[in-house]
Design an enzyme around this catalytic site. Structure first.
Site, PDB file in Angstrom:
ATOM      1  N   CYS A   1     -13.275  -2.127  11.848  1.00  0.00           N
ATOM      2  CA  CYS A   1     -14.444  -2.559  11.097  1.00  0.00           C
ATOM      3  C   CYS A   1     -15.706  -2.346  11.940  1.00  0.00           C
ATOM      4  CB  CYS A   1     -14.307  -4.031  10.702  1.00  0.00           C
ATOM      5  SG  CYS A   1     -15.725  -4.666   9.769  1.00  0.00           S
TER       6      CYS A   1
ATOM      7  N   ASP B   1      -3.034   1.144   6.885  1.00  0.00           N
ATOM      8  CA  ASP B   1      -2.238   0.806   5.708  1.00  0.00           C
ATOM      9  C   ASP B   1      -1.973  -0.693   5.614  1.00  0.00           C
ATOM     10  OD1 ASP B   1      -2.197   3.464   5.077  1.00  0.00           O
ATOM     11  OD2 ASP B   1      -0.226   3.846   5.971  1.00  0.00           O
TER      12      ASP B   1
ATOM     13  N   ASP C   1       0.865  -1.176   0.000  1.00  0.00           N
ATOM     14  CA  ASP C   1       0.000   0.000   0.000  1.00  0.00           C
ATOM     15  C   ASP C   1       0.900   1.223   0.000  1.00  0.00           C
ATOM     16  OD1 ASP C   1      -2.649   1.395   0.433  1.00  0.00           O
ATOM     17  OD2 ASP C   1      -1.581   2.073   2.230  1.00  0.00           O
TER      18      ASP C   1
ATOM     19  N   CYS D   1     -12.728  -4.210   5.143  1.00  0.00           N
ATOM     20  CA  CYS D   1     -12.132  -5.004   6.225  1.00  0.00           C
ATOM     21  C   CYS D   1     -11.453  -6.227   5.617  1.00  0.00           C
ATOM     22  CB  CYS D   1     -13.207  -5.428   7.217  1.00  0.00           C
ATOM     23  SG  CYS D   1     -12.585  -6.484   8.562  1.00  0.00           S
TER      24      CYS D   1
ATOM     25  N   CYS E   1     -13.474  -9.580   7.316  1.00  0.00           N
ATOM     26  CA  CYS E   1     -14.835  -9.988   6.961  1.00  0.00           C
ATOM     27  C   CYS E   1     -15.297  -9.448   5.619  1.00  0.00           C
ATOM     28  CB  CYS E   1     -15.817  -9.561   8.056  1.00  0.00           C
ATOM     29  SG  CYS E   1     -16.098  -7.763   8.136  1.00  0.00           S
TER      30      CYS E   1
ATOM     31  N   CYS F   1     -17.444  -6.290  12.214  1.00  0.00           N
ATOM     32  CA  CYS F   1     -16.886  -7.368  13.032  1.00  0.00           C
ATOM     33  C   CYS F   1     -15.968  -6.860  14.134  1.00  0.00           C
ATOM     34  CB  CYS F   1     -16.130  -8.372  12.163  1.00  0.00           C
ATOM     35  SG  CYS F   1     -14.605  -7.716  11.431  1.00  0.00           S
TER      36      CYS F   1
ATOM     37  N   GLU G   1      -0.739  -1.259  -5.875  1.00  0.00           N
ATOM     38  CA  GLU G   1      -1.863  -0.523  -6.436  1.00  0.00           C
ATOM     39  C   GLU G   1      -1.518  -0.012  -7.837  1.00  0.00           C
ATOM     40  OE1 GLU G   1      -3.586   2.077  -2.929  1.00  0.00           O
ATOM     41  OE2 GLU G   1      -1.395   1.888  -2.787  1.00  0.00           O
TER      42      GLU G   1
END
Length: 351
Positions: A320, A330, A150, A301, A304, A323, A234
């Site tokens: 999140c 990052d 990232d 997330c 999940c 969850c 990315e």
């Protein structure tokens, strides 16, 4: 050069610019001059493409002798010869048509077959850049590991394993010296020797930052290539991300100063340089690099899969709302990037 004013093989004959100016244009390699014309044609072709697509055209800029920094020879032996004096093994020379044999400080052994040769000027220094064919890859031992990256500003990159690659901010650390040099430049009279010296000082500072950024990118990319078989990052559109927020007179932008600072930080981090070096090293080492769409990777997330803007509490904190999973923002994004990249690879293999 006039169309059709040449002889067989592309060499200019009677009626050409080179024939009329034998001591000037005729002195230099016609292949090199053709390469320069191809660059000009490429620049105008890109300009007209932008016009047709309705983008900001950006008319090609005239480059005088003070701005034209690179000369290219498309083929070794055609106007330029690498290692032109093999009988002198203690030194390496390159022969340039119209100039002669020039000594070259060779920092490493040349591999493969020399294809094209370029001479480029960076400040007061001159470099010979070789493009080689038939260069054998040097694959590294397999590690069985994969990693997601990232890209960021606080850290150059964060891995899915939780490591943070430092962002040295080379431009910011040299900002004081650069500002002083720029102020001194503005006080010099145009065309004077003092102005030329001031321009050289500013160029030398920028060249140093560029070398520092490139050196750091090589070191970090080599570490990643040695440690992982698959590297996912990315697919960033850096040009779009660093556009000005000033807008137009009819629709002025907002937070222009803040956006300008962010753009400067992104460019100082050198994402483009790092990713380009990473791709080159990975190809040579037999590693696989995958670029994925970064959309929503920082809001999703990694445990999940719940995607919501509220998951990103701060720049560095992720929790999140579904969850309750908490992690560095990052690191969470890097895990999502890795998962997306592996999914793309599996889909490609299945197809």
């Amino acid at each position: 050069m006039q169309r059709g004013a040449g002889t067989a093989g592309g060499r200019p004959g009677r009626g050409s610019v080179r024939a009329d100016d034998a001591e000037g244009q005729g002195r230099w390699s016609f292949s090199s001059q053709q390469a320069t014309l191809r660059r000009l044609d490429k620049a105008f072709a890109a300009f007209f493409t932008r016009v047709r697509e309705g983008r900001r055209p950006g008319f090609p800029r005239f480059k005088g002798r003070g701005w034209f920094d690179t000369v290219e020879w498309p083929k070794d032996g055609d106007g330029c010869r690498w290692d032109s004096q093999p009988e002198r093994p203690a030194a390496t020379y390159v022969r340039l048509q119209g100039i002669g044999h020039v000594w070259v400080h060779r920092h490493r052994q040349v591999q493969g077959r020399v294809k094209t040769i370029s001479v480029t000027r960076v400040g007061s220094r001159w470099y010979v850049v070789l493009s080689c064919d038939d260069v054998l890859a040097e694959p590294l031992p397999r590690t069985g590991a994969a990693v997601g990256l990232d890209m960021g500003v606080a850290s150059l990159a964060t891995t899915s394993d939780g490591d943070h690659l430092d962002n040295p901010r080379h431009l910011a650390s040299s900002a004081g010296r650069m500002a002083a040099a720029q102020r001194a430049l503005t006080r010099k009279k145009r065309g004077s020797n003092r102005r030329r010296k001031a321009v050289a000082r500013v160029a030398a500072l920028h060249a140093k930052v560029r070398r520092q950024r490139l050196d750091y990118a090589h070191k970090q990319a080599l570490t990643l290539v040695r440690g992982y078989d698959v590297i996912v990052h990315e697919d960033l559109r850096i040009v779009n991300m660093t556009r000005s927020a000033s807008g137009t007179i009819e629709q002025p932008g907002r937070n222009v100063a803040a956006k300008s600072g962010l753009n400067r930080s992104i460019l100082d981090a050198g994402w483009g340089v790092f990713l380009r070096v990473l791709a080159h090293k990975a190809e040579s080492a037999g590693r696989e690099v995958i670029a994925v769409n970064p959309a929503n990777t920082s809001r999703t997330c990694s445990r999940c899969g719940h995607c919501a803007k509220e998951n990103r509490l701060t720049q560095a904190q992720f929790r999140c709302q579904a969850c309750g999973h908490e992690a560095h923002a990052d690191v969470n994004a890097a895990k999502n990037i890795l998962r997306a990249g592996l999914a793309l690879r599996d889909a490609a293999e299945a197809a």
